[in-house]
Motif scaffolding. Structure first.
Motif: not given
Length: 266
Positions: A101, A109, A111, A127
């Motif tokens: 991030q 977004q 992850e 993401g």
């Protein structure tokens, strides 16, 4: 940190209409730890126009944030230009998510997930890869707020560079376990690496992959070690049991001998 470094390099590309290639590698080990590496390669034309670029890059904040630095230096292939690689280990999926991030556009977004489904471990990547509003997406929000507009907007427009034509961004991932094709939107290459080419024209690409690990997968060394430890424990318990029996028997014999001697005196 890295977001501001990327913004600076993107600005250089926008003003010089040169080429910049960025690769982000995510490596997850069987135990859930791993490493993220960001590799930046700028072509020789950038250095021809800005010979002091390597010296102008300030990396103190990046190093302070825990990233290891290789460069800036000439690329190993001898083609000329500038090579810079930044790597950061992670100990959990949460830390990996925060690192991704922190990269900023076009990574949104992002992850890294890991969990258990019964006794099976699941590794997930999720993401959204998208660059909205061209080079403006890289702008430092604080700088834009301070001057009231995109810096060097006129010069960027005159240069005619666009992210789609003058940049490339690639995300690669290596995950432990068996790849789940239904929840992964790319095929691994011959080395088992997943690779996504990030669109830089405003369109979005979903970053999505999943693998499953069976119990003990990637930890085959642990089973023989645990067996050896168990055998050693059983041996130790057996030895201690025999030792206790021996001590008790010896005390019994001494007590019995003492009693016989005591009765003989009477």
């Amino acid at each position: 940190m890295i977001r501001r470094l990327m913004a600076l390099l993107a600005l250089v590309v926008a003003l010089t209409a040169c080429q910049l290639d960025v690769t982000v590698d995510v490596v997850v080990d069987p135990d859930g730890t791993g490493q993220i590496a960001v590799t930046i390669v700028a072509d020789q034309e950038i250095l021809d126009q800005i010979p002091t670029l390597a010296d102008d890059l300030v990396l103190d904040d990046v190093i302070e944030a825990g990233w290891s630095i290789d460069g800036p230096r000439a690329p190993d292939d001898g083609a000329g230009g500038l090579f810079l690689q930044m790597t950061h280990p992670f100990r959990s999926q949460g830390e990996a998510t925060n690192l991704l991030q922190s990269l900023g556009p076009p990574f949104a977004q992002m992850e890294v997930g890991r969990g258990l489904n019964g006794d099976v471990t699941t590794n997930q990547l999720r993401g959204r890869l998208v660059l909205v509003d061209g080079f403006n997406a890289f702008a430092d929000a604080d700088l834009v707020a301070a001057i009231g507009s995109q810096p060097f907007a006129a010069q960027i427009a005159a240069a005619g560079a666009t992210p789609a034509e003058n940049m490339s961004v690639t995300v690669r991932a290596s995950l432990p376990g068996v790849l789940e094709s239904d929840t992964t939107n790319v095929e691994p290459n011959q080395d088992g690496i997943l690779e996504w080419a990030v669109p830089l024209d405003g369109t979005a690409l979903q970053w999505q992959a999943e693998t499953t690990q069976q119990p003990g997968e990637g930890q085959r060394w642990a089973r023989p070690l645990s067996i050896a430890a168990l055998v050693a424990l059983i041996g130790w318990v057996g030895f201690m049991g025999l030792f206790i029996i021996y001590v008790a028997f010896a005390r019994f014999r001494r007590a019995r001998a003492y009693k016989h001697r005591h009765l003989g005196h009477h």
